[in-house]
Design a protein around this motif. Structure first.
Motif, PDB file in Angstrom:
ATOM      1  N   VAL A  95       0.859  -1.188   0.000  1.00 20.30           N
ATOM      2  CA  VAL A  95       0.000   0.000   0.000  1.00 20.30           C
ATOM      3  C   VAL A  95       0.892   1.233   0.000  1.00 20.30           C
ATOM      4  CG1 VAL A  95      -1.823   1.253   1.233  1.00 20.30           C
ATOM      5  CG2 VAL A  95      -1.743  -1.259   1.338  1.00 20.30           C
ATOM      6  N   ASP A  96       0.628   2.168  -0.891  1.00 17.99           N
ATOM      7  CA  ASP A  96       1.363   3.444  -0.921  1.00 17.99           C
ATOM      8  C   ASP A  96       0.705   4.396   0.079  1.00 17.99           C
ATOM      9  OD1 ASP A  96       3.149   2.545  -2.849  1.00 17.99           O
ATOM     10  OD2 ASP A  96       1.959   3.300  -4.523  1.00 17.99           O
ATOM     11  N   LYS A  97       0.885   4.100   1.354  1.00 24.34           N
ATOM     12  CA  LYS A  97       0.147   4.769   2.430  1.00 24.34           C
ATOM     13  C   LYS A  97       0.418   6.267   2.485  1.00 24.34           C
ATOM     14  CE  LYS A  97      -0.618   4.475   7.442  1.00 24.34           C
ATOM     15  NZ  LYS A  97      -0.335   3.698   8.676  1.00 24.34           N
ATOM     16  N   GLU A  98       1.645   6.682   2.196  1.00 24.47           N
ATOM     17  CA  GLU A  98       1.997   8.086   2.372  1.00 24.47           C
ATOM     18  C   GLU A  98       1.139   9.023   1.529  1.00 24.47           C
ATOM     19  OE1 GLU A  98       5.197  10.024   0.305  1.00 24.47           O
ATOM     20  OE2 GLU A  98       6.007   8.085  -0.295  1.00 24.47           O
ATOM     21  N   TYR A  99       0.604   8.526   0.426  1.00 27.24           N
ATOM     22  CA  TYR A  99      -0.179   9.407  -0.450  1.00 27.24           C
ATOM     23  C   TYR A  99      -1.512   9.804   0.184  1.00 27.24           C
ATOM     24  CZ  TYR A  99       3.301   8.624  -4.018  1.00 27.24           C
ATOM     25  OH  TYR A  99       4.487   8.596  -4.709  1.00 27.24           O
ATOM     26  N   ARG A 100      -1.966   9.041   1.181  1.00 27.33           N
ATOM     27  CA  ARG A 100      -3.193   9.437   1.887  1.00 27.33           C
ATOM     28  C   ARG A 100      -2.951  10.698   2.720  1.00 27.33           C
ATOM     29  NH1 ARG A 100      -6.554  11.450   4.213  1.00 27.33           N
ATOM     30  NH2 ARG A 100      -8.490  10.628   5.136  1.00 27.33           N
ATOM     31  N   GLY A 101      -1.711  10.973   3.089  1.00 22.13           N
ATOM     32  CA  GLY A 101      -1.414  12.105   3.944  1.00 22.13           C
ATOM     33  C   GLY A 101      -1.086  13.391   3.211  1.00 22.13           C
ATOM     34  N   ARG A 102      -1.134  13.371   1.892  1.00 21.71           N
ATOM     35  CA  ARG A 102      -0.794  14.569   1.141  1.00 21.71           C
ATOM     36  C   ARG A 102      -1.988  15.530   1.049  1.00 21.71           C
ATOM     37  NH1 ARG A 102       3.570  12.902  -3.602  1.00 21.71           N
ATOM     38  NH2 ARG A 102       4.903  11.632  -2.239  1.00 21.71           N
ATOM     39  N   GLU A 103      -1.708  16.754   0.646  1.00 22.92           N
ATOM     40  CA  GLU A 103      -2.749  17.781   0.573  1.00 22.92           C
ATOM     41  C   GLU A 103      -3.818  17.404  -0.438  1.00 22.92           C
ATOM     42  OE1 GLU A 103      -3.135  22.625  -0.250  1.00 22.92           O
ATOM     43  OE2 GLU A 103      -1.222  21.588  -0.504  1.00 22.92           O
ATOM     44  N   LYS A 104      -5.084  17.572  -0.028  1.00 19.97           N
ATOM     45  CA  LYS A 104      -6.236  17.280  -0.888  1.00 19.97           C
ATOM     46  C   LYS A 104      -6.164  15.867  -1.451  1.00 19.97           C
ATOM     47  CE  LYS A 104      -7.086  22.104  -2.174  1.00 19.97           C
ATOM     48  NZ  LYS A 104      -7.227  23.081  -3.282  1.00 19.97           N
ATOM     49  N   ALA A 105      -5.845  14.915  -0.572  1.00 18.25           N
ATOM     50  CA  ALA A 105      -5.699  13.513  -0.966  1.00 18.25           C
ATOM     51  C   ALA A 105      -7.050  12.823  -1.057  1.00 18.25           C
ATOM     52  CB  ALA A 105      -4.817  12.785   0.041  1.00 18.25           C
ATOM     53  N   SER A 106      -7.084  11.715  -1.771  1.00 17.60           N
ATOM     54  CA  SER A 106      -8.219  10.804  -1.703  1.00 17.60           C
ATOM     55  C   SER A 106      -8.278  10.213  -0.299  1.00 17.60           C
ATOM     56  CB  SER A 106      -8.046   9.683  -2.736  1.00 17.60           C
ATOM     57  OG  SER A 106      -9.020   8.675  -2.551  1.00 17.60           O
ATOM     58  N   ASP A 107      -9.453   9.675   0.065  1.00 16.83           N
ATOM     59  CA  ASP A 107      -9.556   8.991   1.353  1.00 16.83           C
ATOM     60  C   ASP A 107      -9.055   7.540   1.265  1.00 16.83           C
ATOM     61  OD1 ASP A 107     -11.715   8.422  -0.281  1.00 16.83           O
ATOM     62  OD2 ASP A 107     -13.250   8.985   1.179  1.00 16.83           O
ATOM     63  N   HIS A 108      -8.663   7.108   0.086  1.00 17.69           N
ATOM     64  CA  HIS A 108      -8.028   5.807  -0.120  1.00 17.69           C
ATOM     65  C   HIS A 108      -6.549   6.009  -0.418  1.00 17.69           C
ATOM     66  CE1 HIS A 108     -11.768   3.282  -0.892  1.00 17.69           C
ATOM     67  NE2 HIS A 108     -12.253   4.511  -0.971  1.00 17.69           N
ATOM     68  N   ALA A 109      -5.757   4.994  -0.146  1.00 20.80           N
ATOM     69  CA  ALA A 109      -4.364   4.956  -0.596  1.00 20.80           C
ATOM     70  C   ALA A 109      -4.262   3.954  -1.745  1.00 20.80           C
ATOM     71  CB  ALA A 109      -3.440   4.536   0.540  1.00 20.80           C
ATOM     72  N   PRO A 110      -3.315   4.147  -2.658  1.00 18.81           N
ATOM     73  CA  PRO A 110      -3.131   3.181  -3.740  1.00 18.81           C
ATOM     74  C   PRO A 110      -2.613   1.849  -3.196  1.00 18.81           C
ATOM     75  CG  PRO A 110      -2.013   5.282  -4.213  1.00 18.81           C
ATOM     76  CD  PRO A 110      -2.389   5.290  -2.764  1.00 18.81           C
ATOM     77  N   VAL A 111      -3.053   0.772  -3.829  1.00 15.08           N
ATOM     78  CA  VAL A 111      -2.537  -0.564  -3.532  1.00 15.08           C
ATOM     79  C   VAL A 111      -1.908  -1.122  -4.799  1.00 15.08           C
ATOM     80  CG1 VAL A 111      -4.253  -0.952  -1.737  1.00 15.08           C
ATOM     81  CG2 VAL A 111      -4.742  -1.689  -4.060  1.00 15.08           C
ATOM     82  N   TRP A 112      -0.966  -2.070  -4.636  1.00 11.80           N
ATOM     83  CA  TRP A 112      -0.277  -2.577  -5.819  1.00 11.80           C
ATOM     84  C   TRP A 112       0.244  -3.992  -5.581  1.00 11.80           C
ATOM     85  CZ3 TRP A 112       4.615  -3.941  -4.412  1.00 11.80           C
ATOM     86  CH2 TRP A 112       5.170  -3.295  -3.305  1.00 11.80           C
ATOM     87  N   VAL A 113       0.472  -4.687  -6.689  1.00 11.21           N
ATOM     88  CA  VAL A 113       1.091  -5.993  -6.661  1.00 11.21           C
ATOM     89  C   VAL A 113       2.125  -6.046  -7.781  1.00 11.21           C
ATOM     90  CG1 VAL A 113      -0.696  -7.031  -8.142  1.00 11.21           C
ATOM     91  CG2 VAL A 113       0.689  -8.492  -6.683  1.00 11.21           C
ATOM     92  N   GLU A 114       3.240  -6.679  -7.531  1.00 19.39           N
ATOM     93  CA  GLU A 114       4.274  -6.865  -8.547  1.00 19.39           C
ATOM     94  C   GLU A 114       4.326  -8.348  -8.922  1.00 19.39           C
ATOM     95  OE1 GLU A 114       8.030  -5.218  -7.469  1.00 19.39           O
ATOM     96  OE2 GLU A 114       7.342  -3.153  -7.745  1.00 19.39           O
ATOM     97  N   VAL A 115       4.375  -8.600 -10.237  1.00 20.27           N
ATOM     98  CA  VAL A 115       4.476  -9.960 -10.742  1.00 20.27           C
ATOM     99  C   VAL A 115       5.659 -10.049 -11.686  1.00 20.27           C
ATOM    100  CG1 VAL A 115       2.031 -10.461 -10.452  1.00 20.27           C
ATOM    101  CG2 VAL A 115       2.823  -9.473 -12.600  1.00 20.27           C
ATOM    102  N   ALA A 116       6.326 -11.190 -11.677  1.00 24.65           N
ATOM    103  CA  ALA A 116       7.484 -11.382 -12.547  1.00 24.65           C
ATOM    104  C   ALA A 116       7.030 -11.535 -14.002  1.00 24.65           C
ATOM    105  CB  ALA A 116       8.248 -12.627 -12.112  1.00 24.65           C
TER     106      ALA A 116
END
Length: 257
Positions: free
Chosen positions: A235-256
């Motif tokens: 989860v890219d949690k830090e983006y929830r704390g930025r100014e005028k942020a969404s109330d969600h944080a981005p989530v991601w998965v990496e695959v080979a």
């Protein structure tokens, strides 16, 4: 290959934050929910400036989903969730990107409980299961990602008691989600964080963000063909704390591959 999902809570209102996130993390595929934009108003040109091509399924004022891909155009495979011709909500979009079928969804919230909105949520989840079973049968690498509006287990919320009456935590919602996993899909975030305590959403009210009163409702479900290639998820949690942020944080998965 990084596949990401972000409930942006208004693509125009959050555009600066969204562009920041795309440029700073550079996911291969970015699935957006709650774009809250009609098709003609979607700012595709802004994403093209930084190398992303997009397809989208919009709706005025609420809902809306989009799939962005870095350097390639997503090839649309399905628009709207099959099974209910009269359902005009823009909540579902499928595309092929770099050999992977990517499903972007915004599952109904379902509140208040009981009521027609909750009934709609459960019916939508049954339709989703049918579509996912059809995708499973194709035996292709597939990721079903987005805002599921389901807190799967008590470990996925800061306070089970605080959310006990919410549609996101009702046994019917949880059981419907569990049936998806029972069909053989892998919950990427849960698999790599089995003890829980990982949040993807913090309400704007009651100091939820500074108090870390969040929960996990943004999920990434992988077919066996893709789950075998998973190397990381987060989860890219830090983006929830930025100014005028969404109330969600981005989530991601990496695959080979």
């Amino acid at each position: 290959m990084r596949i990401a999902s972000f409930n942006i809570n208004g693509v125009k209102a959050r555009l600066p934050r969204l562009l920041e996130w795309l440029e700073e993390t550079r996911p291969t595929v970015a699935c957006l929910q709650e774009i809250k934009s009609q098709d003609e108003g979607f700012p595709a040109h802004e994403f093209e400036k930084i190398g992303y091509h997009a397809i989208w399924h919009g709706q005025k004022g609420f809902n809306g989903v989009a799939i962005l891909a870095d350097g390639v155009t997503p090839v649309e495979a399905q628009r709207t969730l099959p099974g209910e011709p009269d359902d005009d909500h823009s909540r579902y979009l499928e595309a092929d990107v770099n050999g992977v079928r990517v499903v972007c969804l915004y599952l109904p919230n379902g509140n208040p409980v009981p009521g027609p909105k909750f009934d709609y949520k459960l019916a939508w989840m049954e339709r989703l299961r049918a579509r996912m079973q059809a995708l499973w049968a194709l035996e292709i690498p597939c990721a079903v990602v987005g805002d599921f509006n389901v807190i799967p287990e008590d470990k996925d919320v800061w306070s089970p008691k605080a959310m006990a009456s919410d549609a996101l935590m009702q046994s019917e919602s949880r059981d419907a989600y569990a049936r998806l996993l029972g069909d053989g899909w892998t919950d990427a975030l849960d698999t790599l964080n089995p003890r829980g305590g990982v949040w993807t959403y913090w309400d704007y009210q009651a100091g939820a963000w500074p108090r870390d009163h969040g929960f996990r409702i943004d999920h990434m479900l992988l077919s066996p063909e893709l789950a075998d290639r998973m190397t990381a998820a987060g989860v890219d949690k830090e983006y929830r704390g930025r100014e005028k942020a969404s109330d969600h944080a981005p989530v991601w998965v990496e695959v080979a591959g």
